[in-house]
Design an enzyme around this catalytic site. Sequence first.
Site, PDB file in Angstrom:
ATOM      1  N   GLY A  51      -5.953 -28.030 -12.775  1.00 36.26           N
ATOM      2  CA  GLY A  51      -5.923 -26.673 -12.080  1.00 36.26           C
ATOM      3  C   GLY A  51      -6.586 -25.721 -12.290  1.00 36.26           C
ATOM      4  N   ASP A 110       4.858 -21.029 -12.054  1.00 37.23           N
ATOM      5  CA  ASP A 110       5.807 -21.580 -10.983  1.00 37.23           C
ATOM      6  C   ASP A 110       7.206 -21.530 -11.694  1.00 37.23           C
ATOM      7  OD1 ASP A 110       7.204 -22.815  -8.727  1.00 37.23           O
ATOM      8  OD2 ASP A 110       6.589 -24.640  -8.994  1.00 37.23           O
ATOM      9  N   LYS A 138       4.267 -17.297  -8.605  1.00 36.69           N
ATOM     10  CA  LYS A 138       5.283 -17.498  -7.611  1.00 36.69           C
ATOM     11  C   LYS A 138       6.673 -17.214  -8.478  1.00 36.69           C
ATOM     12  CE  LYS A 138       4.179 -21.960  -6.323  1.00 36.69           C
ATOM     13  NZ  LYS A 138       4.499 -23.134  -5.443  1.00 36.69           N
ATOM     14  N   PHE A 159       4.032 -24.367  -1.266  1.00 40.11           N
ATOM     15  CA  PHE A 159       3.193 -24.979  -2.195  1.00 40.11           C
ATOM     16  C   PHE A 159       1.972 -24.919  -1.597  1.00 40.11           C
ATOM     17  CE2 PHE A 159       1.031 -29.000  -3.402  1.00 40.11           C
ATOM     18  CZ  PHE A 159       1.382 -29.011  -4.440  1.00 40.11           C
ATOM     19  N   ASP A 166      -4.417 -28.952  -6.566  1.00 42.68           N
ATOM     20  CA  ASP A 166      -4.599 -29.950  -5.658  1.00 42.68           C
ATOM     21  C   ASP A 166      -3.192 -30.460  -4.995  1.00 42.68           C
ATOM     22  OD1 ASP A 166      -2.747 -30.644  -8.160  1.00 42.68           O
ATOM     23  OD2 ASP A 166      -3.119 -32.677  -7.514  1.00 42.68           O
ATOM     24  N   ARG A 172      -8.934 -29.626  -4.257  1.00 45.16           N
ATOM     25  CA  ARG A 172      -9.259 -28.720  -5.341  1.00 45.16           C
ATOM     26  C   ARG A 172     -10.583 -27.978  -5.155  1.00 45.16           C
ATOM     27  NH1 ARG A 172      -5.946 -29.611  -9.797  1.00 45.16           N
ATOM     28  NH2 ARG A 172      -5.416 -32.105 -10.105  1.00 45.16           N
TER      29      ARG A 172
HETATM   30  P1  5GP Z   1       5.446 -24.604 -13.564  1.00 49.37           P
HETATM   31  O1  5GP Z   1       5.608 -25.524 -15.187  1.00 49.37           O
HETATM   32  O2  5GP Z   1       5.271 -23.125 -13.932  1.00 49.37           O
HETATM   33  O3  5GP Z   1       6.817 -24.971 -12.903  1.00 49.37           O
HETATM   34  O4  5GP Z   1       4.294 -25.499 -12.904  1.00 49.37           O
HETATM   35  C1  5GP Z   1       2.998 -25.076 -13.301  1.00 49.37           C
HETATM   36  C2  5GP Z   1       2.251 -26.113 -12.815  1.00 49.37           C
HETATM   37  O5  5GP Z   1       2.734 -26.842 -11.589  1.00 49.37           O
HETATM   38  C3  5GP Z   1       0.722 -25.433 -12.297  1.00 49.37           C
HETATM   39  O6  5GP Z   1      -0.040 -25.509 -13.608  1.00 49.37           O
HETATM   40  C4  5GP Z   1       0.598 -26.494 -11.115  1.00 49.37           C
HETATM   41  O7  5GP Z   1      -0.109 -27.760 -11.958  1.00 49.37           O
HETATM   42  C5  5GP Z   1       1.809 -26.978 -10.640  1.00 49.37           C
HETATM   43  N1  5GP Z   1       2.151 -26.005  -9.454  1.00 49.37           N
HETATM   44  C6  5GP Z   1       3.065 -25.412  -9.486  1.00 49.37           C
HETATM   45  N2  5GP Z   1       3.102 -24.805  -8.153  1.00 49.37           N
HETATM   46  C7  5GP Z   1       2.002 -25.376  -7.411  1.00 49.37           C
HETATM   47  C8  5GP Z   1       1.521 -25.227  -6.188  1.00 49.37           C
HETATM   48  O8  5GP Z   1       2.155 -24.269  -5.243  1.00 49.37           O
HETATM   49  N3  5GP Z   1       0.491 -25.847  -6.101  1.00 49.37           N
HETATM   50  C9  5GP Z   1      -0.169 -26.632  -6.763  1.00 49.37           C
HETATM   51  N4  5GP Z   1      -1.122 -27.444  -6.264  1.00 49.37           N
HETATM   52  N5  5GP Z   1       0.360 -27.074  -7.868  1.00 49.37           N
HETATM   53  C10 5GP Z   1       1.428 -26.122  -8.223  1.00 49.37           C
HETATM   54 MG    MG Z   2      -1.462 -27.279 -13.831  1.00 47.22          MG
END
Ligand code: 5GP
Ligand code: MG
Length: 192
Positions: A51, A110, A138, A159, A166, A172
Amino acid sequence: MKTLNPTYRRKDLEKILVSEDSISKRVRELAADLSDEYGSNDVTVVSILSGAMVFTADLLRLLEFPTRLDCLRAESYGNLAESSGPPKITNPLKTDVAGRHVLIVDDILDSGRTLKSILEYLGQAKPASLKSCVLLDKKDRRKVDITADFVGFEIPDAFVVGYGLDFAERYRNLPCIGILKQEFQESAAHEH
Ligand code: 5GP
Ligand code: MG
């Protein structure tokens, strides 16, 4: 030669949340803040695959301190749009970061679980310093107590795809960040 149509790639988006121009302006500001932070120090930039590839490529070329580039891949379990447990680091670093300044570059914060695991993993290598820079945050979705040192944009709970992010490995290549139309979320999910 084919003439490129600039609107073609964003036709599946319901809404653009961050435009290409806003991204480019903000990436310059982040690069200035980071250059301020690190001065003339040598910094190992650790990009989180896949990402953060696009963001890292743009940011790296604006940094005014000596850099080394390394990459980590963190894979979360669970469904496509929601990470559940702590992610697994599946691609270890190539370089030794002991005693080095390390800057983690990721696409989006996230739940915070990914960044938390990466901070723990890299912390074990005893870097001189360990900081993080994420393009998107977020905040409302946080499940663990984690903040990034440098944040591009705070965005609402939706999202998003584009600029490296992606949906089922697609989108992407969008130059902006936005929300997919519902119909494309469904067709992409069926393909998966
Ligand atoms: P976390 O571990 O903070 O919940 O999530 C981080 C990872 O989840 C990011 O590096 C990404 O790969 C994926 N992710 C979280 N939110 C989104 C989103 O809104 N869109 C996309 N494409 N990936 C997300
Ligand atoms: Mg990621």
